[in-house]
Scaffold this active site. Structure first.
Site, mmCIF file in Angstrom:
data_model
loop_
_atom_site.group_PDB
_atom_site.id
_atom_site.type_symbol
_atom_site.label_atom_id
_atom_site.label_comp_id
_atom_site.label_asym_id
_atom_site.label_seq_id
_atom_site.Cartn_x
_atom_site.Cartn_y
_atom_site.Cartn_z
ATOM 1 N N PHE A 12 -81.200 43.600 16.637
ATOM 2 C CA PHE A 12 -80.446 43.727 17.894
ATOM 3 C C PHE A 12 -79.263 44.678 17.774
ATOM 4 O O PHE A 12 -78.769 45.188 18.768
ATOM 5 C CB PHE A 12 -79.941 42.338 18.354
ATOM 6 C CG PHE A 12 -78.694 41.866 17.622
ATOM 7 C CD1 PHE A 12 -77.435 42.307 18.019
ATOM 8 C CD2 PHE A 12 -78.767 41.006 16.539
ATOM 9 C CE1 PHE A 12 -76.281 41.897 17.346
ATOM 10 C CE2 PHE A 12 -77.632 40.601 15.850
ATOM 11 C CZ PHE A 12 -76.386 41.052 16.262
ATOM 12 N N LYS A 48 -91.628 47.184 18.112
ATOM 13 C CA LYS A 48 -91.298 45.829 18.572
ATOM 14 C C LYS A 48 -89.777 45.701 18.421
ATOM 15 O O LYS A 48 -89.267 45.374 17.352
ATOM 16 C CB LYS A 48 -92.043 44.800 17.713
ATOM 17 C CG LYS A 48 -92.304 43.460 18.353
ATOM 18 C CD LYS A 48 -91.099 42.730 18.847
ATOM 19 C CE LYS A 48 -90.265 42.108 17.780
ATOM 20 N NZ LYS A 48 -88.932 41.636 18.227
ATOM 21 N N SER A 63 -82.596 40.834 9.278
ATOM 22 C CA SER A 63 -81.934 39.957 8.304
ATOM 23 C C SER A 63 -82.791 39.818 7.042
ATOM 24 O O SER A 63 -84.018 40.011 7.083
ATOM 25 C CB SER A 63 -81.700 38.588 8.938
ATOM 26 O OG SER A 63 -82.938 38.045 9.332
ATOM 27 N N CYS A 65 -74.768 46.505 9.752
ATOM 28 C CA CYS A 65 -75.230 46.255 8.375
ATOM 29 C C CYS A 65 -74.408 47.045 7.381
ATOM 30 O O CYS A 65 -74.456 46.783 6.194
ATOM 31 C CB CYS A 65 -76.693 46.610 8.246
ATOM 32 S SG CYS A 65 -76.952 48.357 8.499
ATOM 33 N N GLU A 76 -73.957 36.779 4.282
ATOM 34 C CA GLU A 76 -73.593 37.737 5.332
ATOM 35 C C GLU A 76 -73.139 36.949 6.557
ATOM 36 O O GLU A 76 -73.842 36.059 7.025
ATOM 37 C CB GLU A 76 -74.827 38.575 5.698
ATOM 38 C CG GLU A 76 -74.553 39.604 6.770
ATOM 39 C CD GLU A 76 -75.808 40.376 7.180
ATOM 40 O OE1 GLU A 76 -76.861 39.741 7.429
ATOM 41 O OE2 GLU A 76 -75.740 41.611 7.257
HETATM 42 P P1 NAD Z 1 -83.444 39.334 12.712
HETATM 43 O O1 NAD Z 1 -83.973 39.353 11.319
HETATM 44 O O2 NAD Z 1 -83.156 38.034 13.336
HETATM 45 O O3 NAD Z 1 -84.465 40.090 13.710
HETATM 46 C C1 NAD Z 1 -84.953 41.368 13.429
HETATM 47 C C2 NAD Z 1 -86.314 41.528 14.082
HETATM 48 O O4 NAD Z 1 -87.228 40.596 13.509
HETATM 49 C C3 NAD Z 1 -86.316 41.281 15.580
HETATM 50 O O5 NAD Z 1 -87.146 42.222 16.196
HETATM 51 C C4 NAD Z 1 -86.859 39.862 15.706
HETATM 52 O O6 NAD Z 1 -87.574 39.659 16.906
HETATM 53 C C5 NAD Z 1 -87.784 39.754 14.513
HETATM 54 N N1 NAD Z 1 -87.840 38.403 13.948
HETATM 55 C C6 NAD Z 1 -86.838 37.483 13.931
HETATM 56 N N2 NAD Z 1 -87.233 36.371 13.296
HETATM 57 C C7 NAD Z 1 -88.499 36.585 12.895
HETATM 58 C C8 NAD Z 1 -89.444 35.792 12.174
HETATM 59 N N3 NAD Z 1 -89.155 34.584 11.739
HETATM 60 N N4 NAD Z 1 -90.655 36.327 11.930
HETATM 61 C C9 NAD Z 1 -90.965 37.566 12.356
HETATM 62 N N5 NAD Z 1 -90.114 38.345 13.049
HETATM 63 C C10 NAD Z 1 -88.889 37.877 13.305
HETATM 64 O O7 NAD Z 1 -82.148 40.270 12.705
HETATM 65 P P2 NAD Z 1 -81.112 40.511 13.888
HETATM 66 O O8 NAD Z 1 -80.285 39.296 14.064
HETATM 67 O O9 NAD Z 1 -81.783 41.111 15.047
HETATM 68 O O10 NAD Z 1 -80.225 41.684 13.239
HETATM 69 C C11 NAD Z 1 -79.147 41.454 12.382
HETATM 70 C C12 NAD Z 1 -79.558 41.568 10.933
HETATM 71 O O11 NAD Z 1 -80.125 42.847 10.678
HETATM 72 C C13 NAD Z 1 -78.377 41.461 9.973
HETATM 73 O O12 NAD Z 1 -78.756 40.678 8.880
HETATM 74 C C14 NAD Z 1 -78.131 42.891 9.558
HETATM 75 O O13 NAD Z 1 -77.512 43.058 8.299
HETATM 76 C C15 NAD Z 1 -79.515 43.416 9.516
HETATM 77 N N6 NAD Z 1 -79.526 44.865 9.608
HETATM 78 C C16 NAD Z 1 -79.816 45.569 8.486
HETATM 79 C C17 NAD Z 1 -79.789 46.949 8.513
HETATM 80 C C18 NAD Z 1 -80.118 47.746 7.297
HETATM 81 O O14 NAD Z 1 -80.300 48.932 7.443
HETATM 82 N N7 NAD Z 1 -80.207 47.170 6.120
HETATM 83 C C19 NAD Z 1 -79.466 47.611 9.702
HETATM 84 C C20 NAD Z 1 -79.177 46.854 10.840
HETATM 85 C C21 NAD Z 1 -79.214 45.474 10.781
#
Ligand code: NAD
Length: 490
Positions: free
Chosen positions: A144, A168, A221, A276, A377
């Protein structure tokens, strides 16, 4: 078919509300795709791949040139949608759109980027050359917090290489992806080259288990990144899965304190800490540096302007959701119980109308390894100060953390900076730069539990990820005799 059986899922999961985090209001409901819709999208992408992959790289590059123009012309609409659904300030949203567009700019050079290698006469009359070919249908799953930039890290390079792409996006703020798709079609991309499927785990799992999906790019995440990497790998797909972070910034005694404080303010509290690459741990070296730093940060935090991201002069917007706000507040409560000193407490901040998912800046001092607020985090406006006595202790502290996305050092000593860059076990390093996000023509990625898979994102790593290498050895002989020994150069 893949060996791993796909989980049983409902035909259609649901629709979920998309909020404006600054007001708390529901903007609209986003319909989640069903498993059948995923299957149909993959079939369309496979069909589109047949002709798209046969276009010359020059022609695909021209679509991207046009796309770049359209993104430029529509950057205000993109930024406004981003701020409305995510909450970050408008100038920050504009910066995000710009950083995403730079990947499109990079991908415009695809004819050059995909060039192979050629060796003449590797044996008498034998030439050897290597070429890069697209994979097929590839997928991207995005978080997000960067709804414009992160999809743009992925699909422009993937499609430039000749793949077709299924995106997605996060179901929390999917509006930007819709615009990205609309403009891509306007740029002349054929139907099916880029598709957007909304939804959550059901859609993701359907993609991970679909035998025609060749690769999965994920950002989100750490627990989900690990799951995606494991599941997609078990299904024979190429995977790059970028996860969470805990980024440190070392402040050496010789660093200009005013610059270090300004850098920390933006890096810790910009976008409400939901980056991130946000700095969440400041590591001042020596007691005097630490005392000065904490005093200066405390004073500076008092000036920060929190409000709706559309407001003039606003530095920090709301968090993404009520649930996330409660989670971040919970971490702060926990930090207090585990003995860290809460120097600035922003837990009770609220907007004048009491609406939206706001919280103020928090600053902890005396944070140590082993504390939950240090190890995990938080992803909110919470900065921890972890004091160390010298440079070596700073390096050891950082190298012992399980996350290793970004890191920074502030110093006026080039030798110390160089030693730090050499010794530190982190994927992206800033020297007097607090958020060292590499430019589009370099590659982005962390180490350890911040990245699962070997390949970083965008830049040449992106081109390598979205193509496979083929090596061709050719001879045009006048007469060929069978050879029964291993061929060697003659
Ligand atoms: P999230 O892991 O909750 O969701 C990311 C994506 O995965 C979304 O599209 C979501 O719909 C999907 N998703 C969520 N739960 C899932 C599951 N159980 N099974 C399959 N798909 C699933 O992350 P978020 O809250 O959207 O974003 C924040 C996180 O992203 C933070 O941890 C941040 O550090 C990380 N992030 C990392 C980077 C990087 O480059 N390393 C960059 C941006 C964000």
């Amino acid at each position: 078919m893949s060996q791993n059986a796909a989980p049983v899922v409902p035909a259609k999961e649901l629709s979920t509300p998309v909020h404006n985090p600054a007001t708390g209001e529901v903007l609209y409901n986003v319909e989640h795709a069903s498993v059948d819709e995923v299957t149909a999208a993959v079939a369309r992408a496979e069909k589109a791949f047949e002709s798209w992959s046969q276009e010359s790289a020059l022609k695909r590059g021209r679509v991207l040139f046009k796309y770049m123009e359209l993104l430029d012309a529509n950057r205000e609409e993109l930024a406004a949608t981003l701020t409305r659904e995510h909450g970050k300030t408008l100038p920050d949203a504009r910066g995000e759109v710009q950083r995403g567009m730079e990947v499109v700019e990079f991908a415009c050079g695809i004819p050059h980027l995909m060039k192979g290698e050629y060796s003449e006469n590797v044996g008498t009359g034998v030439d050897c050359y290597s070429i890069r070919q697209p994979l097929g249908v590839v997928a991207g799953i995005t978080p997000f917090n960067f709804p414009a930039m992160i999809p743009l890290w992925m699909f422009p390079i993937a499609v430039a290489c000749g793949n077709t792409f299924i995106l997605k996006p996060s179901e929390v703020d999917p509006g930007v992806s819709k615009i990205l798709l609309r403009l891509f079609l306007e740029a002349g991309a054929p139907e099916g080259v880029l598709q957007v499927l909304n939804g959550g785990k059901t859609v993701v799992d359907a993609l991970l288990h679909h035998p025609s999906i060749q690769s999965v790019s994920f950002v989100g995440s750490t627990p989900v990144a690990e799951y995606i990497h494991k599941t997609a790998s078990a299904n024979g797909k190429r995977v790059q899965a970028l996860g969470g972070a805990k980024n440190h910034m070392v402040i050496m005694p010789d660093a200009p304190m005013d610059q270090a404080v300004e850098a920390l303010m933006g890096a810790a509290y910009g976008s409400a800490g939901e980056r991130c690459m946000a700095i969440s741990v400041a590591v001042p070296v020596g007691q005097e540096t630490a005392d000065k730093l904490v005093l200066a940060l405390k004073a500076r935090i008092a000036d920060i302007k929190i409000g709706n991201g559309t407001g003039k002069g606003v530095d920090m917007g709301p968090l993404i959701s009520q649930k996330h706000l409660e989670k971040v507040r919970g971490y702060v409560d926990h930090g207090v119980t585990e003995g860290a000193k809460l120097v600035v407490d922003g837990r009770d901040f609220s907007a004048p109308d009491k609406k939206g998912f706001f919280m103020g800046c928090c600053l902890f001092d005396g944070v140590k390894p082993g504390m939950k607020i240090y190890e995990e985090e938080i992803f909110g406006p919470v900065l921890s100060v972890a004091r160390v006595k010298d440079f070596n202790e700073a390096v050891d502290l950082i190298n012992n953390h399980s996350f290793a996305n970004g890191v920074a050092i502030f110093t006026s000593n080039g030798g110390v900076a160089r030693q730090f860059a050499h010794q530190i076990k982190v994927g992206m390093v800033g020297i007097n730069v607090p958020i060292p996000v590499p430019m589009a023509f370099h590659s982005f990625g962390g180490w350890k539990r911040s990245l699962f898979g070997a390949v970083h994102m965008h830049g040449m790593e992106g081109v390598r990820f979205y193509t496979r290498l083929k090596a061709i050895t050719a001879r045009w002989p006048e007469a060929l005799k069978a050879e029964f020994t291993m061929p060697v150069a003659k």
